[in-house]
Design an enzyme around this catalytic site. Structure first.
Site, short mmCIF file in Angstrom:
data_model
loop_
_atom_site.label_atom_id
_atom_site.label_comp_id
_atom_site.label_asym_id
_atom_site.label_seq_id
_atom_site.Cartn_x
_atom_site.Cartn_y
_atom_site.Cartn_z
N CYS A 226 -2.48 2.94 7.79
CA CYS A 226 -2.11 2.08 8.54
C CYS A 226 -2.17 0.43 8.21
O CYS A 226 -2.85 -0.30 8.70
CB CYS A 226 -2.24 1.90 10.03
SG CYS A 226 -2.18 3.41 10.47
N CYS B 296 2.97 8.43 1.38
CA CYS B 296 3.21 7.57 2.55
C CYS B 296 3.48 6.18 2.05
O CYS B 296 2.70 5.72 1.26
CB CYS B 296 1.83 7.52 3.42
SG CYS B 296 2.10 6.32 4.69
N CYS C 159 -2.00 -2.23 15.65
CA CYS C 159 -1.79 -1.80 14.14
C CYS C 159 -2.31 -2.98 13.38
O CYS C 159 -1.82 -4.34 13.64
CB CYS C 159 -0.33 -1.61 14.15
SG CYS C 159 0.21 -1.31 12.50
N CYS D 144 4.59 -6.61 8.60
CA CYS D 144 5.54 -5.99 9.72
C CYS D 144 5.57 -7.19 10.79
O CYS D 144 4.89 -7.77 11.08
CB CYS D 144 5.03 -4.80 10.36
SG CYS D 144 5.99 -3.97 11.38
N GLU E 265 0.99 -1.37 -0.09
CA GLU E 265 0.13 0.00 -0.07
C GLU E 265 0.89 1.33 -0.11
O GLU E 265 1.92 1.39 0.46
CB GLU E 265 -0.73 0.13 1.27
CG GLU E 265 -1.55 -1.08 1.48
CD GLU E 265 -2.66 -0.99 2.73
OE1 GLU E 265 -3.15 -2.17 3.00
OE2 GLU E 265 -2.70 -0.04 3.51
N1 SAH Z 1 7.10 0.95 11.79
C1 SAH Z 1 6.84 2.24 11.71
C2 SAH Z 1 5.83 2.82 10.73
C3 SAH Z 1 4.68 2.71 11.35
S1 SAH Z 1 3.06 3.40 10.56
C4 SAH Z 1 6.91 3.15 12.97
O1 SAH Z 1 6.61 1.96 13.98
O2 SAH Z 1 6.95 4.19 13.34
C5 SAH Z 1 3.22 5.21 11.27
C6 SAH Z 1 2.68 5.43 12.89
O3 SAH Z 1 1.21 5.03 12.82
C7 SAH Z 1 3.14 4.78 13.85
O4 SAH Z 1 3.41 5.54 14.96
C8 SAH Z 1 2.38 3.64 14.21
O5 SAH Z 1 2.42 3.27 15.33
C9 SAH Z 1 0.96 4.23 14.01
N2 SAH Z 1 -0.22 3.35 13.89
C10 SAH Z 1 -0.33 2.04 13.32
N3 SAH Z 1 -1.41 1.76 13.44
C11 SAH Z 1 -2.36 2.74 13.52
C12 SAH Z 1 -3.77 3.00 13.81
N4 SAH Z 1 -4.65 1.95 13.60
N5 SAH Z 1 -4.11 4.18 14.21
C13 SAH Z 1 -3.26 5.15 14.54
N6 SAH Z 1 -1.88 4.97 14.45
C14 SAH Z 1 -1.25 3.82 14.00
#
Ligand code: SAH
Length: 339
Positions: free
Chosen positions: A330, A104, A118, A111, A91
């Site tokens: 996400c 993004c 997440c 992951c 994505e």
């Molecule tokens: N692996 C990286 C990128 C993750 S996605 C990291 O951990 O930073 C980017 C951000 O979105 C991260 O802070 C992650 O924790 C957050 N995130 C993931 N799922 C989410 C959700 N359902 N709602 C809000 N934030 C979320």
């Protein structure tokens, strides 16, 4: 399978020669891909029809194809589901906001970090993306408008795919390509301390966002299992070192989840933790994930949280929800396809 995008100009020229085409076509093809967002041979009209046909069968232009595009009603946010040669789905999201166009990008299929809330980590990680696959996501977004910002906040943990991450940053900042400034790129990490030091050591001044999600080790560890390996104290030191090495301020991401980490006491602890560090906090109201029972706090709880943190002199921003209608946040689109 290798695509034209996976090769630098020299390697592409060699490849073209090996299939009986002149070397100068390498520059023509790369100009189309990087400068004009023309991503298929069919529309590279300065190439003779014979050559376009020949290349289509010998060397795909792109390592990914578009399986689905999901625009919001205003068309400003587009979620793209992209398919790799091994049928894995990735994505990427294009978000236009005035003159700003942020992409993004994902860095892995799935992951391994398994954050409790997440969607991306629900089935673990299948593989790392190649740098060509990372760059391809940006080029598919560039079809809509010139890309001004790139955030590594899609699926995956970018610092777990470190060599390919650096390679893709080098391609994206190469003056002969789309020539992004590294300062317009932001890498988001769960907080892998040794890799943050490695990133600092490259000296590339990309922005760094660290997923904190809790003001103390216990709260954070419940939501982010990978965080249990490193204390918040170590993480803050790594962030400091990163700022010193690159001159970039570090942003802490903090997803607000009702009943988990969004109480005034958490806000106060977060304010005290970051007061005087010069770092900033980006609050992300939780984006509900099908199959998980976490929920977002009410808007006034989010506002109170932000007010308490900023009362400690910490800069706070709250993320606008731009992609929810297209399940843009996400790793959720891929799951709607049943993968
Ligand atoms: N692996 C990286 C990128 C993750 S996605 C990291 O951990 O930073 C980017 C951000 O979105 C991260 O802070 C992650 O924790 C957050 N995130 C993931 N799922 C989410 C959700 N359902 N709602 C809000 N934030 C979320």
């Amino acid at each position: 399978m290798i695509s034209a995008l996976d090769l630098d100009e020299t390697a592409l020229a060699q490849r073209l020669i090996s299939v009986g085409e002149p070397a100068y076509r390498a520059r023509q093809i790369r100009t189309h891909l990087f400068r004009r967002a023309v991503l298929d041979y069919e529309n590279m009209t300065d190439l003779p029809a014979r050559v376009r046909e020949h290349l289509s069968s010998e060397l795909p232009a792109m390592p990914l194809t578009v399986q689905q595009r999901l625009p919001t009603p205003d068309g400003e946010t587009v979620k793209m589901l992209l398919r790799a040669h091994d049928a894995e789905l990735i994505e990427a999201v294009s978000i236009r906001d005035g003159a700003r166009h942020t992409v993004c990008v994902s860095s892995q299929v799935g992951c391994a970090m398994a954050c409790a809330f997440c969607a991306s980590g629900l089935n673990g990680v299948s593989r790392n993306l190649t740098s060509g696959e990372i760059v391809a996501q940006v080029l598919y977004a560039a079809v809509y408008a010139t890309v001004t910002n790139i955030v590594f906040m899609g699926m995956g943990e970018p610092l777990s795919n470190f060599p390919r991450l650096i390679e893709s940053i080098n391609v994206l900042t190469d003056p002969s390509g789309i020539a992004m400034s590294a300062r317009r790129l932001t890498v988001s990490t769960v907080g892998l301390v040794p890799r943050i030091h490695d990133l600092a050591a490259t000296g590339i001044p990309v922005g760094l966002a660290i997923s904190l999600h809790g003001p103390d080790d216990a709260t954070r560890g419940r939501l982010v299992p990978a965080a249990r390996l490193y204390s918040i104290a170590e993480l803050l030191k790594a962030a400091d070192n990163y700022s010193a090495a690159t001159g970039r301020r570090v942003t802490f991401e903090y997803t607000l989840i009702a009943g988990e980490n969004a109480d005034p006491k958490h806000a106060k602890a977060l304010g005290l933790l970051l007061a005087g560090t010069g770092s900033q906090v980006n609050l992300i109201p939780y984006n509900p994930v099908r199959g998980l029972s976490f929920t977002e706090p009410a808007p006034d709880v989010v506002r109170l949280f932000a007010a308490i943190v900023s009362s400690h002199g910490v800069t706070v921003t709250t993320r606008k929800e731009k992609g929810r209608k297209v399940t843009a946040a996400c790793g959720q689109l891929r799951r709607t396809t049943g993968v």
